[in-house]
Write an enzyme that holds these catalytic residues in place. Sequence first.
Site, PDB file in Angstrom:
ATOM      1  N   LYS A  15      37.972  48.110  46.018  1.00  0.00           N
ATOM      2  CA  LYS A  15      38.760  46.992  46.562  1.00  0.00           C
ATOM      3  C   LYS A  15      38.036  45.663  46.426  1.00  0.00           C
ATOM      4  O   LYS A  15      38.648  44.643  46.119  1.00  0.00           O
ATOM      5  CB  LYS A  15      39.072  47.229  48.050  1.00  0.00           C
ATOM      6  N   VAL A  17      35.690  44.768  44.263  1.00  0.00           N
ATOM      7  CA  VAL A  17      35.637  44.329  42.859  1.00  0.00           C
ATOM      8  C   VAL A  17      36.996  43.778  42.438  1.00  0.00           C
ATOM      9  O   VAL A  17      37.080  42.740  41.778  1.00  0.00           O
ATOM     10  CB  VAL A  17      35.192  45.490  41.952  1.00  0.00           C
ATOM     11  N   LYS A  32      37.472  38.152  54.286  1.00  0.00           N
ATOM     12  CA  LYS A  32      37.388  39.524  54.800  1.00  0.00           C
ATOM     13  C   LYS A  32      37.463  39.398  56.315  1.00  0.00           C
ATOM     14  O   LYS A  32      36.497  38.999  56.966  1.00  0.00           O
ATOM     15  CB  LYS A  32      36.063  40.160  54.373  1.00  0.00           C
ATOM     16  N   ARG A 181      35.302  51.166  35.856  1.00  0.00           N
ATOM     17  CA  ARG A 181      34.035  51.002  36.566  1.00  0.00           C
ATOM     18  C   ARG A 181      33.087  50.255  35.643  1.00  0.00           C
ATOM     19  O   ARG A 181      32.810  50.704  34.527  1.00  0.00           O
ATOM     20  CB  ARG A 181      33.458  52.369  36.931  1.00  0.00           C
TER      21      ARG A 181
END
Length: 209
Positions: A15, A17, A32, A181
Amino acid sequence: MKPIIVTGTDTGIGKTVVSAALVQLLGARYWKPVQSGLEEETDSDIVARLSGAEVLPEAVRLSLPASPHISAEAEGVRIDLATLKLPEISGPLVVEGAGGLMVPLDDETTFLDLFARWGAPVVLVARTALGTINHSLLSLAALRAAGVPVAGVIFSGEAAPRVERTIIEMGEVAHLGRLDRLDPLTPDTLRAASDALDLAAIRAAMEAA
């Protein structure tokens, strides 16, 4: 323009990234609202490092890396939900939740409740690995049942076209792209990978909400 909210089917699935990628693409700021766990690099730190963008201070910072209601209980505090209001700023904003939708903020309130209150569109980050179909479809059903607008799904991991197609078709949701990834994970590798994301669809969801 409403903010875009990034949530996931679980914790540790990418999340942050994805949030950093969206911040880069949109020229957005990042928030955040609740950070649980302060010993290592926080999600806000990671997004700032990867995007170079402005990061707004968290409303709640808790030391224990656990569900927010457990972290708050360990510190002898209760999360004040009144502080968890979307910041009023000019320009785009990317907001990242903690864990998945049903992560509790207290014994009665989950992040899903918070998202429903905000009414902003949500991007669901989903793994491409085994188990993701169930987790993703359950998460999409929960979002819709709560009346939360869903912008679409961004997948995280190696390409799995059949799995991705199943989630998109059965979940009746937009495919917003996939991020591999990344190793190494740097601002440059993230920027290059972000070209695979459907920026136009994400912007349209933010403007329509």
